[in-house]
Design a protein around this motif. Structure first.
Motif, PDB file in Angstrom:
ATOM      1  N   ARG A   1      96.847  66.178  65.029  1.00 54.40           N
ATOM      2  CA  ARG A   1      95.484  66.293  64.501  1.00 54.40           C
ATOM      3  C   ARG A   1      95.512  66.579  63.002  1.00 54.40           C
ATOM      4  O   ARG A   1      94.741  65.991  62.235  1.00 54.40           O
ATOM      5  CB  ARG A   1      94.742  67.394  65.248  1.00 54.40           C
ATOM      6  N   ARG A   2      96.407  67.474  62.578  1.00 53.18           N
ATOM      7  CA  ARG A   2      96.504  67.809  61.158  1.00 53.18           C
ATOM      8  C   ARG A   2      96.951  66.597  60.341  1.00 53.18           C
ATOM      9  O   ARG A   2      96.450  66.357  59.240  1.00 53.18           O
ATOM     10  CB  ARG A   2      97.471  68.972  60.966  1.00 53.18           C
ATOM     11  N   THR A   3      97.877  65.823  60.875  1.00 54.94           N
ATOM     12  CA  THR A   3      98.345  64.624  60.176  1.00 54.94           C
ATOM     13  C   THR A   3      97.227  63.606  60.028  1.00 54.94           C
ATOM     14  O   THR A   3      97.069  62.976  58.968  1.00 54.94           O
ATOM     15  CB  THR A   3      99.529  64.007  60.936  1.00 54.94           C
ATOM     16  N   GLU A   4      96.435  63.431  61.077  1.00 51.32           N
ATOM     17  CA  GLU A   4      95.313  62.494  61.005  1.00 51.32           C
ATOM     18  C   GLU A   4      94.271  62.963  59.993  1.00 51.32           C
ATOM     19  O   GLU A   4      93.702  62.143  59.256  1.00 51.32           O
ATOM     20  CB  GLU A   4      94.679  62.342  62.393  1.00 51.32           C
ATOM     21  N   GLN A   5      94.023  64.275  59.941  1.00 53.16           N
ATOM     22  CA  GLN A   5      93.066  64.791  58.966  1.00 53.16           C
ATOM     23  C   GLN A   5      93.566  64.573  57.541  1.00 53.16           C
ATOM     24  O   GLN A   5      92.789  64.189  56.656  1.00 53.16           O
ATOM     25  CB  GLN A   5      92.822  66.282  59.216  1.00 53.16           C
ATOM     26  N   GLU A   6      94.857  64.820  57.307  1.00 54.31           N
ATOM     27  CA  GLU A   6      95.414  64.607  55.974  1.00 54.31           C
ATOM     28  C   GLU A   6      95.362  63.130  55.595  1.00 54.31           C
ATOM     29  O   GLU A   6      95.068  62.794  54.441  1.00 54.31           O
ATOM     30  CB  GLU A   6      96.858  65.114  55.932  1.00 54.31           C
ATOM     31  N   ARG A   7      95.642  62.251  56.551  1.00 53.65           N
ATOM     32  CA  ARG A   7      95.586  60.822  56.271  1.00 53.65           C
ATOM     33  C   ARG A   7      94.153  60.394  55.935  1.00 53.65           C
ATOM     34  O   ARG A   7      93.923  59.637  55.001  1.00 53.65           O
ATOM     35  CB  ARG A   7      96.106  60.035  57.472  1.00 53.65           C
TER      36      ARG A   7
ATOM     37  N   GLU B   1      91.832  62.390  54.775  1.00 53.45           N
ATOM     38  CA  GLU B   1      91.505  63.013  53.486  1.00 53.45           C
ATOM     39  C   GLU B   1      92.070  62.185  52.334  1.00 53.45           C
ATOM     40  O   GLU B   1      91.387  61.950  51.326  1.00 53.45           O
ATOM     41  CB  GLU B   1      92.072  64.431  53.451  1.00 53.45           C
ATOM     42  N   ASN B   2      93.299  61.747  52.457  1.00 53.98           N
ATOM     43  CA  ASN B   2      93.907  60.928  51.409  1.00 53.98           C
ATOM     44  C   ASN B   2      93.182  59.602  51.253  1.00 53.98           C
ATOM     45  O   ASN B   2      93.028  59.086  50.136  1.00 53.98           O
ATOM     46  CB  ASN B   2      95.388  60.681  51.721  1.00 53.98           C
ATOM     47  N   ARG B   3      92.719  59.042  52.369  1.00 53.72           N
ATOM     48  CA  ARG B   3      91.994  57.781  52.305  1.00 53.72           C
ATOM     49  C   ARG B   3      90.651  57.955  51.606  1.00 53.72           C
ATOM     50  O   ARG B   3      90.233  57.118  50.809  1.00 53.72           O
ATOM     51  CB  ARG B   3      91.787  57.232  53.717  1.00 53.72           C
ATOM     52  N   ARG B   4      89.969  59.081  51.889  1.00 53.11           N
ATOM     53  CA  ARG B   4      88.638  59.316  51.309  1.00 53.11           C
ATOM     54  C   ARG B   4      88.703  59.578  49.807  1.00 53.11           C
ATOM     55  O   ARG B   4      87.818  59.171  49.064  1.00 53.11           O
ATOM     56  CB  ARG B   4      87.964  60.493  51.999  1.00 53.11           C
ATOM     57  N   PHE B   5      89.790  60.256  49.368  1.00 55.57           N
ATOM     58  CA  PHE B   5      89.868  60.649  47.970  1.00 55.57           C
ATOM     59  C   PHE B   5      90.941  59.896  47.200  1.00 55.57           C
ATOM     60  O   PHE B   5      91.408  60.358  46.161  1.00 55.57           O
ATOM     61  CB  PHE B   5      90.125  62.159  47.873  1.00 55.57           C
ATOM     62  N   ALA B   6      91.345  58.742  47.707  1.00 53.47           N
ATOM     63  CA  ALA B   6      92.380  57.971  47.036  1.00 53.47           C
ATOM     64  C   ALA B   6      91.918  57.467  45.668  1.00 53.47           C
ATOM     65  O   ALA B   6      92.716  57.317  44.747  1.00 53.47           O
ATOM     66  CB  ALA B   6      92.809  56.788  47.908  1.00 53.47           C
ATOM     67  N   LEU B   7      90.617  57.210  45.516  1.00 52.47           N
ATOM     68  CA  LEU B   7      90.091  56.660  44.268  1.00 52.47           C
ATOM     69  C   LEU B   7      89.537  57.734  43.343  1.00 52.47           C
ATOM     70  O   LEU B   7      88.858  57.402  42.361  1.00 52.47           O
ATOM     71  CB  LEU B   7      88.985  55.643  44.586  1.00 52.47           C
ATOM     72  N   ALA B   8      89.802  58.998  43.633  1.00 53.09           N
ATOM     73  CA  ALA B   8      89.205  60.072  42.841  1.00 53.09           C
ATOM     74  C   ALA B   8      89.597  59.985  41.374  1.00 53.09           C
ATOM     75  O   ALA B   8      88.752  60.114  40.474  1.00 53.09           O
ATOM     76  CB  ALA B   8      89.614  61.430  43.420  1.00 53.09           C
TER      77      ALA B   8
END
Length: 211
Positions: free
Chosen positions: A69-75, A77-84
């Protein structure tokens, strides 16, 4: 004349051997005669070990599910903020557009090139909106250090944002750039100080006249 019987070459048959009696079963080994108490103890220990192994397996399964679950959340999160970082670099361009529109003469609004620049600005806004970028609310809002950066204070309602100096932006729920604002400091403090100073001056003059 009868002939005498000839002796047979076959040897005479031996009498059948008598069947030996079956061996009597001896006493069982000592290890087979384990007491019932030892069997109960072994069974209890086996059950205890089984419960221990089950608890360890359940704990390992729970740890694996938490890790997954933690790995999926981090993935995610990285997808959502990749273009930050890219969006942060685009914000100054957005500021330049807004400053340019604020300083241009209103009579240029009907010109083709002006409408073209405004169209480019709107397209950039749509792209940022689709990426999850939103402007931070400022004027009339209570000052919040998570979203606002106070660059000046002025007379007004204390703790309220009076004006926006530079617009701030969020990407989903993460602040990309806080809004630079002017915050109200209240009206009563300086008025009270002025009255005290005015009231204090005549007293000093009276003291000088008496002396």
């Amino acid at each position: 004349m009868d002939k005498d019987p000839q002796p047979s070459d076959t040897p005479p048959a031996e009498p059948a051997a008598q069947a030996e009696p079956p061996p009597q079963a001896g006493p069982p080994p000592a290890d087979v005669e384990a007491p019932a108490d030892d069997l109960q103890a072994q069974l209890a220990k086996a059950q205890e070990d089984a419960q221990k192994y089950l608890a360890n397996w359940q704990r390992a399964e729970a740890d694996f599910q938490n890790y997954k679950r933690r790995t999926e959340q981090e993935r995610d999160e990285n997808r959502r903020f990749a273009l930050a970082s890219l969006i942060i670099n685009l914000l100054p361009i957005l500021d330049d557009f807004e400053r340019a529109f604020g300083s241009l003469d209103a009579r240029l609004a009907g010109l083709t090139w002006f409408d073209g620049i405004r169209l480019i600005y709107r397209k950039l806004q749509v792209i940022l909106d689709n990426a999850g970028v939103s402007a931070i609310q400022t004027e009339g809002q209570s000052f919040d250090p998570r979203y606002h950066e106070a660059v000046a204070h002025a007379e007004g309602e204390e703790g309220k944002v009076l004006a926006e100096v530079q617009r701030g932006y969020k990407l989903h729920d993460r602040v990309l750039r806080p809004a630079m604002v002017v915050v109200g400091k209240g009206k009563g403090e300086e008025e009270g100080r002025g009255k005290k100073e005015e009231e204090g001056e005549p007293k000093e003059d009276e003291g000088q006249q008496r002396s």
